[in-house]
Design an enzyme around this catalytic site. Structure first.
Site, PDB file in Angstrom:
ATOM      1  N   GLY A 128       0.838  -1.192   0.000  1.00  0.00           N
ATOM      2  CA  GLY A 128       0.000   0.000   0.000  1.00  0.00           C
ATOM      3  C   GLY A 128       0.875   1.243   0.000  1.00  0.00           C
ATOM      4  O   GLY A 128       1.202   1.822  -1.032  1.00  0.00           O
ATOM      5  N   ARG A 129       1.314   1.605   1.193  1.00  0.00           N
ATOM      6  CA  ARG A 129       2.072   2.836   1.386  1.00  0.00           C
ATOM      7  C   ARG A 129       3.297   2.946   0.468  1.00  0.00           C
ATOM      8  O   ARG A 129       3.593   4.006  -0.069  1.00  0.00           O
ATOM      9  CB  ARG A 129       2.530   2.889   2.848  1.00  0.00           C
ATOM     10  CG  ARG A 129       3.216   4.169   3.244  1.00  0.00           C
ATOM     11  CD  ARG A 129       3.736   4.082   4.678  1.00  0.00           C
ATOM     12  NE  ARG A 129       2.896   3.337   5.574  1.00  0.00           N
ATOM     13  CZ  ARG A 129       2.001   3.876   6.416  1.00  0.00           C
ATOM     14  NH1 ARG A 129       1.862   5.170   6.487  1.00  0.00           N
ATOM     15  NH2 ARG A 129       1.281   3.108   7.204  1.00  0.00           N
ATOM     16  N   ARG A 172      -3.566  11.729   9.337  1.00  0.00           N
ATOM     17  CA  ARG A 172      -2.430  10.987   9.897  1.00  0.00           C
ATOM     18  C   ARG A 172      -1.704  11.717  11.046  1.00  0.00           C
ATOM     19  O   ARG A 172      -1.400  11.096  12.067  1.00  0.00           O
ATOM     20  CB  ARG A 172      -1.418  10.597   8.814  1.00  0.00           C
ATOM     21  CG  ARG A 172      -1.994   9.683   7.730  1.00  0.00           C
ATOM     22  CD  ARG A 172      -0.921   8.973   6.924  1.00  0.00           C
ATOM     23  NE  ARG A 172      -0.297   7.922   7.687  1.00  0.00           N
ATOM     24  CZ  ARG A 172       0.921   7.952   8.181  1.00  0.00           C
ATOM     25  NH1 ARG A 172       1.698   8.998   7.956  1.00  0.00           N
ATOM     26  NH2 ARG A 172       1.384   6.959   8.888  1.00  0.00           N
ATOM     27  N   CYS A 205     -12.073  22.219  14.784  1.00  0.00           N
ATOM     28  CA  CYS A 205     -12.163  22.533  16.216  1.00  0.00           C
ATOM     29  C   CYS A 205     -11.698  21.367  17.086  1.00  0.00           C
ATOM     30  O   CYS A 205     -12.501  20.714  17.769  1.00  0.00           O
ATOM     31  CB  CYS A 205     -13.599  22.894  16.562  1.00  0.00           C
ATOM     32  SG  CYS A 205     -14.191  24.238  15.548  1.00  0.00           S
ATOM     33  N   TYR A 239      -3.140   6.646   2.472  1.00  0.00           N
ATOM     34  CA  TYR A 239      -3.896   6.948   3.697  1.00  0.00           C
ATOM     35  C   TYR A 239      -4.104   8.459   3.861  1.00  0.00           C
ATOM     36  O   TYR A 239      -4.051   8.993   4.961  1.00  0.00           O
ATOM     37  CB  TYR A 239      -3.207   6.329   4.928  1.00  0.00           C
ATOM     38  CG  TYR A 239      -2.940   4.850   4.730  1.00  0.00           C
ATOM     39  CD1 TYR A 239      -4.000   3.948   4.674  1.00  0.00           C
ATOM     40  CD2 TYR A 239      -1.649   4.363   4.556  1.00  0.00           C
ATOM     41  CE1 TYR A 239      -3.767   2.595   4.451  1.00  0.00           C
ATOM     42  CE2 TYR A 239      -1.418   3.015   4.332  1.00  0.00           C
ATOM     43  CZ  TYR A 239      -2.480   2.138   4.290  1.00  0.00           C
ATOM     44  OH  TYR A 239      -2.254   0.805   4.063  1.00  0.00           O
TER      45      TYR A 239
END
Ligand code: LLP
Length: 417
Positions: free
Chosen positions: A276-277, A313, A343, A372
């Protein structure tokens, strides 16, 4: 900068195109990707496994943008999917079912049925009850289903506790003792073919040893199952290879491949990986604009027009991402906290970030946000999710429009509440 985005004459460029040019004509915030870099990374990964029967089932959860995934389909990639919708997307984009693996600790009956009907390479099963449910689902459909059990091998991958999946306390997989009993009982599941074994031990793993240890453990499983008459076709070693966000020493594709392939040398199995990453991370940047610069109790804050709703992240894992200007300036460097508009006190993109003369209207890029990133965005604070663009052939193209305030309000009201 990270070998996908770099400075040329003080301009941050992606595939030759200055990001400031894109930001001048497209409202911020937005994600921007370089598909050519993705393809190049995939080819390097694939080349590193040449000589070993294998396929790469790309983890769709890292990025589901079709403009990126189509390139991977063309490269012959497979897909790792984790929900019914990811499976449907993978099929719609043309990923071959014979290279799709369906993982997930909580697949519903409906999702299992979809996996069986699609005839995916493997359903990766995480409990005895799921195995029984899958057997029943396949039998009812008059089909056979190919399965691998996901092991929880109890390996500490040395990564953030939120993304460590192969340790004893994680919810994932089946412990080795139970897995052994289930494989041994394979005849109790007449509609299932036990074709593989799976283990994914975590994410952003920068040391090779845990990944190599996982591969060795899986190779042992192939041998010991052979001893009881079960011939596995596939060994799914999961994903998890880390990238260099900031100073980490991330492994090269070749070093990674060498360390995980070796244990399977004499086993006659197809190695499946779930990257993935390592594929998507570096090929995306998240572009934001400075709204305000302010000092509170002596601390300098740069407030940008995005928030944790767009990019989660840093808030969720304390992850570090480099933040750089689209156009380099001359002047005095300042140490500032780059913060979002949501907020929440945790809505901080980077603490103690060095920026030269930051001013309202300046554009910044948050780097290594291709994995992600957008996929974890939300509408918290009823904020519109950002656009996604790609840079191709020297031009940028919008591949997902930003949501609008009108969209969000209409959706709230549409429920009839
Ligand atoms: N296979 C399975 C079964 C997975 O659960 C995952 C990621 C992958 C493959 C791909 O892992 P990768 O190669 O990308 O490390 N949101 C977190 C990461 C969560 C990873 C979840 N599973 C983050 O932003 O760091």
């Amino acid at each position: 900068m990270n070998d996908v985005f770099e400075y040329r004459d003080d301009e941050l460029v992606g595939d030759g195109t200055p990001l400031s040019k894109i930001a001048a004509s497209h409202p911020t915030p937005f994600y921007v990707y370089v598909p050519r870099a993705l393809v190049s990374r995939f080819r390097k990964l694939d080349a590193a496994f040449a000589g070993t029967p294998h396929f790469h089932a790309v983890a769709l959860k890292a990025n589901t943008q079709p403009a990126l995934l189509r390139h991977l389909v063309n490269e012959g990639a497979g897909a790792e999917v984790v929900s019914g919708a990811e499976l449907a997307l993978a099929l719609a984009l043309g990923f071959e079912p014979s290279k799709i693996v369906f993982s997930g600790v909580g697949k519903t009956e409906r999702e299992l049925r979809a996996g069986v009907t699609a005839n995916v390479a493997m359903l990766l099963v995480e409990s005895e009850q799921e195995l029984r449910m899958l057997d029943a689902v396949a039998a009812r459909a008059g089909r056979r289903a190919s399965v691998a059990l996901r092991l929880n091998p109890d390996i500490d991958a040395g990564t953030h506790r939120h993304i460590a999946t192969g340790i004893k306390t994680a919810k994932f997989g089946v412990d080795p003792e139970q897995a052994r009993a289930l494989y041994a009982a394979h005849r109790e599941f007449p509609a299932l073919d036990f074709v593989g074994v799976h283990s994914h031990i975590g994410s952003q793993i920068t040391a090779l040893e845990p990944l190599a240890a996982n591969a060795r453990i899986l190779a042992e499983w192939v041998r010991s199952l052979r001893d009881i008459g079960i011939e596995l076709r596939y060994v799914d070693i999961g994903g998890g290879v880390g990238i260099r966000y900031h100073g980490e020493r991330a492994p090269s594709f070749v070093a990674y491949a060498e360390s995980v392939i070796a244990p399977f040398a004499d086993l006659d199995v197809t190695v499946v990986t779930e990257p993935g990453r390592i594929l998507f991370g570096p090929v995306g940047a998240f572009v934001v604009r400075i709204l305000y610069v302010k000092r509170v109790h002596g601390r300098d804050f740069v407030v940008v027009d995005a928030g944790l709703s767009d990019f989660l992240r840093p808030a969720l894992y304390g992850a570090y991402h480099r933040i750089v200007p689209l156009r380099r300036k001359r002047g005095a460097a300042r140490t500032v906290d780059v913060v979002g508009a949501v907020c929440e006190s945790s809505d901080v993109f980077a603490r103690d970030c060095t920026l030269v003369a930051p001013e309202p209207g300046d554009f910044l890029a948050i780097l290594d946000t291709g994995a992600y990133g957008f996929v974890m965005s939300s509408n918290y604070n009823l904020r519109a999710r950002p656009a996604e663009l790609v840079i191709e052939d020297g031009r940028s193209r919008v591949v997902r429009n930003a949501e609008t305030e009108e969209d969000l309000v209409a959706r709230e009201l549409a429920g009839g509440g």
